[in-house]
Design a protein around this motif. Structure first.
Motif, PDB file in Angstrom:
ATOM      1  N   SER A   1     -35.675  74.463 -36.113  1.00  0.00           N
ATOM      2  CA  SER A   1     -36.655  73.588 -36.865  1.00  0.00           C
ATOM      3  C   SER A   1     -37.880  73.965 -36.688  1.00  0.00           C
ATOM      4  CB  SER A   1     -36.544  72.183 -36.489  1.00  0.00           C
ATOM      5  OG  SER A   1     -36.860  71.740 -35.116  1.00  0.00           O
ATOM      6  N   LEU A   2     -38.536  73.899 -38.056  1.00  0.00           N
ATOM      7  CA  LEU A   2     -40.075  73.784 -37.943  1.00  0.00           C
ATOM      8  C   LEU A   2     -40.728  72.657 -38.511  1.00  0.00           C
ATOM      9  CD1 LEU A   2     -42.203  76.815 -39.183  1.00  0.00           C
ATOM     10  CD2 LEU A   2     -42.748  74.730 -39.945  1.00  0.00           C
ATOM     11  N   ASP A   3     -41.609  71.899 -37.832  1.00  0.00           N
ATOM     12  CA  ASP A   3     -42.312  71.019 -38.458  1.00  0.00           C
ATOM     13  C   ASP A   3     -43.816  71.063 -38.060  1.00  0.00           C
ATOM     14  OD1 ASP A   3     -39.866  68.940 -38.354  1.00  0.00           O
ATOM     15  OD2 ASP A   3     -39.947  69.474 -36.214  1.00  0.00           O
ATOM     16  N   ASP A   4     -44.552  70.654 -39.240  1.00  0.00           N
ATOM     17  CA  ASP A   4     -46.059  70.706 -39.076  1.00  0.00           C
ATOM     18  C   ASP A   4     -46.473  69.485 -39.479  1.00  0.00           C
ATOM     19  OD1 ASP A   4     -47.267  71.337 -42.176  1.00  0.00           O
ATOM     20  OD2 ASP A   4     -45.351  71.378 -42.054  1.00  0.00           O
ATOM     21  N   GLU A   5     -47.867  69.377 -39.115  1.00  0.00           N
ATOM     22  CA  GLU A   5     -48.722  68.147 -39.070  1.00  0.00           C
ATOM     23  C   GLU A   5     -50.277  68.407 -38.838  1.00  0.00           C
ATOM     24  OE1 GLU A   5     -48.050  65.120 -36.296  1.00  0.00           O
ATOM     25  OE2 GLU A   5     -47.986  66.516 -34.355  1.00  0.00           O
ATOM     26  N   VAL A   6     -51.082  67.544 -39.493  1.00  0.00           N
ATOM     27  CA  VAL A   6     -52.470  67.805 -39.156  1.00  0.00           C
ATOM     28  C   VAL A   6     -52.745  67.002 -37.830  1.00  0.00           C
ATOM     29  CG1 VAL A   6     -54.775  67.211 -39.996  1.00  0.00           C
ATOM     30  CG2 VAL A   6     -52.909  67.941 -41.778  1.00  0.00           C
ATOM     31  N   ASP A   7     -53.445  67.983 -37.139  1.00  0.00           N
ATOM     32  CA  ASP A   7     -53.534  67.429 -35.640  1.00  0.00           C
ATOM     33  C   ASP A   7     -55.056  67.859 -35.290  1.00  0.00           C
ATOM     34  OD1 ASP A   7     -53.435  66.466 -32.981  1.00  0.00           O
ATOM     35  OD2 ASP A   7     -51.880  67.594 -32.494  1.00  0.00           O
ATOM     36  N   PRO A   8     -56.144  67.444 -35.422  1.00  0.00           N
ATOM     37  CA  PRO A   8     -57.522  68.007 -35.247  1.00  0.00           C
ATOM     38  C   PRO A   8     -57.631  67.869 -33.751  1.00  0.00           C
ATOM     39  CG  PRO A   8     -57.648  65.768 -36.460  1.00  0.00           C
ATOM     40  CD  PRO A   8     -56.155  66.259 -36.448  1.00  0.00           C
TER      41      PRO A   8
ATOM     42  N   SER B   1     -45.498  85.024 -34.021  1.00  0.00           N
ATOM     43  CA  SER B   1     -46.840  85.363 -33.721  1.00  0.00           C
ATOM     44  C   SER B   1     -47.327  86.475 -34.561  1.00  0.00           C
ATOM     45  CB  SER B   1     -46.890  85.440 -32.203  1.00  0.00           C
ATOM     46  OG  SER B   1     -46.454  84.572 -31.542  1.00  0.00           O
ATOM     47  N   ALA B   2     -46.623  87.586 -34.750  1.00  0.00           N
ATOM     48  CA  ALA B   2     -47.309  88.586 -35.639  1.00  0.00           C
ATOM     49  C   ALA B   2     -47.627  88.235 -36.877  1.00  0.00           C
ATOM     50  CB  ALA B   2     -46.142  89.754 -35.739  1.00  0.00           C
ATOM     51  N   THR B   3     -46.822  87.244 -37.698  1.00  0.00           N
ATOM     52  CA  THR B   3     -47.163  86.750 -39.075  1.00  0.00           C
ATOM     53  C   THR B   3     -48.513  86.203 -38.972  1.00  0.00           C
ATOM     54  OG1 THR B   3     -44.816  86.718 -39.522  1.00  0.00           O
ATOM     55  CG2 THR B   3     -46.225  85.421 -40.920  1.00  0.00           C
ATOM     56  N   VAL B   4     -48.424  85.009 -37.883  1.00  0.00           N
ATOM     57  CA  VAL B   4     -49.724  84.182 -37.772  1.00  0.00           C
ATOM     58  C   VAL B   4     -50.958  85.034 -37.494  1.00  0.00           C
ATOM     59  CG1 VAL B   4     -51.025  82.513 -36.321  1.00  0.00           C
ATOM     60  CG2 VAL B   4     -48.685  82.252 -36.883  1.00  0.00           C
ATOM     61  N   ARG B   5     -51.009  86.170 -36.770  1.00  0.00           N
ATOM     62  CA  ARG B   5     -51.826  87.027 -36.300  1.00  0.00           C
ATOM     63  C   ARG B   5     -52.356  87.966 -37.589  1.00  0.00           C
ATOM     64  NH1 ARG B   5     -49.784  88.623 -32.073  1.00  0.00           N
ATOM     65  NH2 ARG B   5     -48.642  90.492 -32.919  1.00  0.00           N
ATOM     66  N   GLU B   6     -51.282  88.347 -38.103  1.00  0.00           N
ATOM     67  CA  GLU B   6     -52.002  89.421 -39.525  1.00  0.00           C
ATOM     68  C   GLU B   6     -52.582  88.596 -40.547  1.00  0.00           C
ATOM     69  OE1 GLU B   6     -47.872  90.718 -40.717  1.00  0.00           O
ATOM     70  OE2 GLU B   6     -47.878  92.105 -38.689  1.00  0.00           O
ATOM     71  N   ASN B   7     -52.298  87.234 -40.618  1.00  0.00           N
ATOM     72  CA  ASN B   7     -52.936  86.473 -41.565  1.00  0.00           C
ATOM     73  C   ASN B   7     -54.238  85.713 -40.962  1.00  0.00           C
ATOM     74  OD1 ASN B   7     -51.344  85.681 -44.174  1.00  0.00           O
ATOM     75  ND2 ASN B   7     -49.756  86.156 -42.479  1.00  0.00           N
ATOM     76  N   HIS B   8     -54.509  86.254 -39.614  1.00  0.00           N
ATOM     77  CA  HIS B   8     -55.650  85.618 -39.041  1.00  0.00           C
ATOM     78  C   HIS B   8     -55.840  83.965 -39.357  1.00  0.00           C
ATOM     79  CE1 HIS B   8     -57.258  89.869 -38.781  1.00  0.00           C
ATOM     80  NE2 HIS B   8     -56.868  90.042 -39.956  1.00  0.00           N
ATOM     81  N   ALA B   9     -54.531  83.298 -39.080  1.00  0.00           N
ATOM     82  CA  ALA B   9     -54.593  82.016 -39.250  1.00  0.00           C
ATOM     83  C   ALA B   9     -54.495  80.951 -38.079  1.00  0.00           C
ATOM     84  CB  ALA B   9     -53.297  81.832 -40.141  1.00  0.00           C
ATOM     85  N   GLY B  10     -54.340  81.554 -37.028  1.00  0.00           N
ATOM     86  CA  GLY B  10     -54.365  80.624 -35.791  1.00  0.00           C
ATOM     87  C   GLY B  10     -53.815  81.265 -34.571  1.00  0.00           C
TER      88      GLY B  10
ATOM     89  N   ASN C   1     -44.148  79.029 -45.231  1.00  0.00           N
ATOM     90  CA  ASN C   1     -43.002  79.276 -45.990  1.00  0.00           C
ATOM     91  C   ASN C   1     -42.439  80.460 -45.208  1.00  0.00           C
ATOM     92  OD1 ASN C   1     -42.773  77.215 -47.845  1.00  0.00           O
ATOM     93  ND2 ASN C   1     -43.778  78.253 -49.362  1.00  0.00           N
ATOM     94  N   SER C   2     -43.485  81.512 -44.985  1.00  0.00           N
ATOM     95  CA  SER C   2     -42.965  82.767 -44.161  1.00  0.00           C
ATOM     96  C   SER C   2     -42.480  82.436 -42.813  1.00  0.00           C
ATOM     97  CB  SER C   2     -44.397  83.542 -44.142  1.00  0.00           C
ATOM     98  OG  SER C   2     -44.673  84.103 -45.284  1.00  0.00           O
ATOM     99  N   LEU C   3     -42.950  81.470 -42.172  1.00  0.00           N
ATOM    100  CA  LEU C   3     -42.714  81.080 -40.992  1.00  0.00           C
ATOM    101  C   LEU C   3     -41.388  80.602 -40.979  1.00  0.00           C
ATOM    102  CD1 LEU C   3     -45.926  79.875 -39.391  1.00  0.00           C
ATOM    103  CD2 LEU C   3     -44.854  82.031 -38.937  1.00  0.00           C
TER     104      LEU C   3
END
Length: 277
Positions: A260-267, A185-194, A245-247
């Motif tokens: 595991s880490l999975d990602d997808e586009v999910d608007p 969460s800190a990585t996401v927060r520091e990048n203002h990404a979500g 990649n950082s996550l």
């Protein structure tokens, strides 16, 4: 827009409060059979004539029309955020409220769903997830309107192997999970990404062995962290591939089970809609 003959203010709405949303059953006085004429006259007086309320002139209740009536009255974002299931009926629901009263209820929920800093609050519920008992913690409201532009769903799943965690107490396992969650969460927060929108702890089958699972008893408990990443207004440029990649590098440090880490586009945030109850 809806048919001009249908005024959203005339609707009578049955309300069932969910955990963090409102489920509704919508009736309009022009829906139903002639037997509803007396009720219409009682509710709306001369505005609806019993003689005009023949079954030939009545419209059939329609969910799409009901949604449009709600959106006309409350606004599209409000319906998407706070209204859950929408049903229709050909008679006024028991203990029905007006559209205006529904709007007041929604406004009350929205005002109470923010912390002092204006961020979403959290709620916790117990439910079954994929056949296993689970504890689910989510933001309120759990809807894309909370973070427009954040449509990249990232699911991090951490398995807790009773053999690898046998030397740990339940409290130590919980601390290990929280430490990795905080790092991600800190990585996401520091990048203002979500933001992290849901944490799901699925309980494994019991073994009775201490140190196995978040509560000291269990087999292959799993914790899934649901993030939604993207670029909102004023966030600037975010390299999501670099962030992912950082996550992944952080997830690779998990030592007491598979990860595991999975990602997808999910608007539409469909991956977490089951927790929006």
């Amino acid at each position: 827009m809806t048919d001009a003959a249908l005024d959203s203010a005339d609707c009578r709405i049955g309300v069932r409060a969910g955990h963090s949303i409102i489920h509704v059953t919508v009736w309009h006085p022009q829906w139903g059979s002639a037997k509803t004429a007396a009720l219409r006259a009682g509710l709306f007086g001369a505005a609806v004539s019993p003689d005009a309320a023949s079954s030939d002139g009545d419209a059939t209740p329609d969910v799409a029309v009901a949604r449009q009536l709600l959106e006309d009255a409350l606004g599209v974002p409000t319906v998407a955020t706070w209204i859950g299931s929408i049903k229709v009926t050909d008679h006024s629901p028991e203990h029905a409220v007006s559209m205006a009263d529904l709007g007041i209820r929604v406004d009350r929920m929205a005002s109470s769903a923010k912390d002092p800093d204006g961020n979403p609050t959290h709620t916790e519920l117990r439910m079954e997830v994929d056949g296993a008992d689970a504890t689910v913690r989510t933001i309120v409201p759990l809807a894309p309107t909370v973070a427009p532009g954040h449509d990249r769903h990232v699911a991090v799943t951490l398995h807790i192997d009773p053999f690898r965690s046998t030397d740990l107490t339940g409290a130590q396992v919980r601390s290990t999970v929280l430490a990795l969650e905080d790092a991600l969460s800190a990585t996401v927060r520091e990048n203002h990404a979500g933001l992290l929108v849901a944490v799901v702890h699925q309980e494994g089958a019991g073994t009775g062995q201490p140190g196995a699972g978040l509560d000291g008893v269990g087999r292959q408990d799993a914790v899934t962290l649901h993030y939604y990443l993207g670029v909102g207004a004023g966030d600037g440029v975010v390299d999501l591939d670099h962030l992912l990649n950082s996550l992944r590098a952080t997830v690779s440090t998990w030592e007491i089970g598979e990860a595991s880490l999975d990602d997808e586009v999910d608007p539409t945030w469909s991956a977490v809609q089951r927790y929006r109850v």
